[in-house]
Each structure stands twice: as C-alpha cells, then as structure tokens.
Design a protein around this motif. Structure first.
Motif, PDB file in Angstrom:
ATOM      1  N   VAL A   9     -26.986 -41.630   1.054  1.00 59.17           N
ATOM      2  CA  VAL A   9     -27.479 -42.909   1.567  1.00 59.17           C
ATOM      3  C   VAL A   9     -27.348 -42.955   3.090  1.00 59.17           C
ATOM      4  O   VAL A   9     -28.255 -43.429   3.788  1.00 59.17           O
ATOM      5  CB  VAL A   9     -26.727 -44.085   0.906  1.00 59.17           C
ATOM      6  N   GLY A  10     -26.253 -42.450   3.614  1.00 54.77           N
ATOM      7  CA  GLY A  10     -26.091 -42.410   5.071  1.00 54.77           C
ATOM      8  C   GLY A  10     -27.153 -41.553   5.736  1.00 54.77           C
ATOM      9  O   GLY A  10     -27.701 -41.926   6.776  1.00 54.77           O
ATOM     10  N   LEU A  11     -27.474 -40.411   5.119  1.00 58.27           N
ATOM     11  CA  LEU A  11     -28.534 -39.555   5.655  1.00 58.27           C
ATOM     12  C   LEU A  11     -29.889 -40.258   5.600  1.00 58.27           C
ATOM     13  O   LEU A  11     -30.675 -40.181   6.540  1.00 58.27           O
ATOM     14  CB  LEU A  11     -28.578 -38.235   4.880  1.00 58.27           C
ATOM     15  N   GLU A  12     -30.154 -40.965   4.497  1.00 57.17           N
ATOM     16  CA  GLU A  12     -31.405 -41.724   4.393  1.00 57.17           C
ATOM     17  C   GLU A  12     -31.503 -42.765   5.503  1.00 57.17           C
ATOM     18  O   GLU A  12     -32.539 -42.890   6.157  1.00 57.17           O
ATOM     19  CB  GLU A  12     -31.483 -42.442   3.043  1.00 57.17           C
ATOM     20  N   ILE A  13     -30.443 -43.505   5.705  1.00 58.05           N
ATOM     21  CA  ILE A  13     -30.456 -44.549   6.742  1.00 58.05           C
ATOM     22  C   ILE A  13     -30.679 -43.929   8.114  1.00 58.05           C
ATOM     23  O   ILE A  13     -31.477 -44.431   8.909  1.00 58.05           O
ATOM     24  CB  ILE A  13     -29.141 -45.355   6.706  1.00 58.05           C
ATOM     25  N   LEU A  14     -30.002 -42.824   8.386  1.00 58.43           N
ATOM     26  CA  LEU A  14     -30.153 -42.158   9.678  1.00 58.43           C
ATOM     27  C   LEU A  14     -31.586 -41.683   9.900  1.00 58.43           C
ATOM     28  O   LEU A  14     -32.172 -41.915  10.967  1.00 58.43           O
ATOM     29  CB  LEU A  14     -29.181 -40.975   9.760  1.00 58.43           C
ATOM     30  N   ILE A  15     -32.179 -41.058   8.897  1.00 55.16           N
ATOM     31  CA  ILE A  15     -33.555 -40.562   9.039  1.00 55.16           C
ATOM     32  C   ILE A  15     -34.530 -41.717   9.198  1.00 55.16           C
ATOM     33  O   ILE A  15     -35.403 -41.695  10.077  1.00 55.16           O
ATOM     34  CB  ILE A  15     -33.934 -39.670   7.844  1.00 55.16           C
ATOM     35  N   TYR A  16     -34.425 -42.752   8.366  1.00 57.74           N
ATOM     36  CA  TYR A  16     -35.343 -43.886   8.469  1.00 57.74           C
ATOM     37  C   TYR A  16     -35.216 -44.580   9.819  1.00 57.74           C
ATOM     38  O   TYR A  16     -36.216 -44.960  10.429  1.00 57.74           O
ATOM     39  CB  TYR A  16     -35.105 -44.885   7.337  1.00 57.74           C
ATOM     40  N   CYS A  17     -34.006 -44.777  10.290  1.00 57.75           N
ATOM     41  CA  CYS A  17     -33.813 -45.436  11.587  1.00 57.75           C
ATOM     42  C   CYS A  17     -34.369 -44.585  12.724  1.00 57.75           C
ATOM     43  O   CYS A  17     -35.013 -45.112  13.636  1.00 57.75           O
ATOM     44  CB  CYS A  17     -32.337 -45.742  11.822  1.00 57.75           C
ATOM     45  N   ALA A  18     -34.139 -43.272  12.664  1.00 53.23           N
ATOM     46  CA  ALA A  18     -34.651 -42.393  13.720  1.00 53.23           C
ATOM     47  C   ALA A  18     -36.177 -42.401  13.754  1.00 53.23           C
ATOM     48  O   ALA A  18     -36.783 -42.522  14.825  1.00 53.23           O
ATOM     49  CB  ALA A  18     -34.134 -40.964  13.520  1.00 53.23           C
ATOM     50  N   VAL A  19     -36.821 -42.306  12.597  1.00 51.95           N
ATOM     51  CA  VAL A  19     -38.289 -42.319  12.549  1.00 51.95           C
ATOM     52  C   VAL A  19     -38.822 -43.676  12.994  1.00 51.95           C
ATOM     53  O   VAL A  19     -39.803 -43.762  13.740  1.00 51.95           O
ATOM     54  CB  VAL A  19     -38.786 -41.950  11.131  1.00 51.95           C
TER      55      VAL A  19
END
Length: 160
Positions: A9-19
């Motif tokens: 979930v942390g990786l998902e949040i990081l990727i979505y926020c970066a994009v």
C-alpha cells in the motif's frame, strides 16, 4: 503478512502521488482526468517520463492485485466463516475475487464514471458511519451513556 500489505500500500501511494504531482506540474491547468493518457508535451520528441510513469503503473497493477487479495480473503473468512480456510476454499475465494476484478475491468473499460458514483455513495459511510459504529461496538460503556446516545442519534439521522 501485514508487513507485506503495508509495504504494498505504501508503494502504491508513493507511485500514485509521484505520477499525479509530476503530471500536474507538467501541464498545470490542462491536466486530463486520467494523467497517464495525456499527450506528449513536445510532440516531436519522445516522452520518456510518461513512459516511465506508465511502466510503474503497470508494475503497480501487476503486483498490487495479488497482494490485495490476501487481506480481502482473510477478512471474508473471518467475517462469514469465522474460521481458517482449507485449500479448496482458498482457491475458490481467490478465483472469485480475481474473476470479479477481471469481469469488472472488462465490462467497464471507462470505469472512472463508475468510481465517481461509487465514491459519492460510499464517502459518507466510510468516513462517518463505520468509525461511529466501530466506536459503539468496541466501547465498554453502556448504550445509554450520553456520548453513545448522541452518536446513536446522529448515526440514525445519517441513515435516514
């Protein structure tokens, strides 16, 4: 198990926020609804950053769906069966969950409108109703305690 889930979930949040941030900063007021569908900033050159963003989204989808099935399946067992699963049930529940995801993705290729409707209906229960009900369930005070009565009144009003 929880460690893997929280990392996913942390990786998902990081990727979505970066994009999201990179897409918005590149186009500002011309940002499309789905950022990975935007046109290239300079049509004569390749858009390597958007390609990287699309590849990270593909990686995210490939890895997060199997990781998200485990907590979902565990909660289904704890909620409906009140016991651990056997291998046959484990396979059936996993196949049904993944099959429902595949059918939903195939039936609604432009699912953003469905998510908008779902979000508008589920925002209030998720943010207000469920935490209130959890407080009522987990609190050790009697139901006629003034704080609980006020909460019951507002939750009933919310349901109507």
């Amino acid at each position: 198990m929880n460690k893997i889930f929280f990392r996913a979930v942390g990786l998902e949040i990081l990727i979505y926020c970066a994009v999201t941030v990179a897409g918005y900063l590149s186009l500002l007021d011309k940002t499309p609804d789905v950022i990975i569908k935007r046109d290239a900033i300079n049509p004569s050159s390749s858009d390597i950053l958007m390609l990287i963003g699309q590849l990270t989204m593909i990686f995210n989808l490939i890895t997060c769906i199997p990781l998200s099935v485990n907590p979902c399946r565990r909660e289904i067992y704890l909620t409906f069966f009140k016991r651990k699963s056997n291998p046959v049930e484990h396979f059936i529940v996993t196949a049904v969950l993944l099959g429902m995801s595949a059918v939903l993705g195939t039936a609604y290729p432009n699912i953003t409108s469905a998510f908008g409707i779902l979000g508008s209906f589920m925002a209030v229960p998720i943010v207000i109703y469920y935490p209130g009900m959890l407080y009522l369930k987990m609190s050790e005070e009697p139901w006629y305690y003034p704080k609980k009565l006020i909460l019951i009144f507002f939750l009933t009003l919310l349901c109507v």
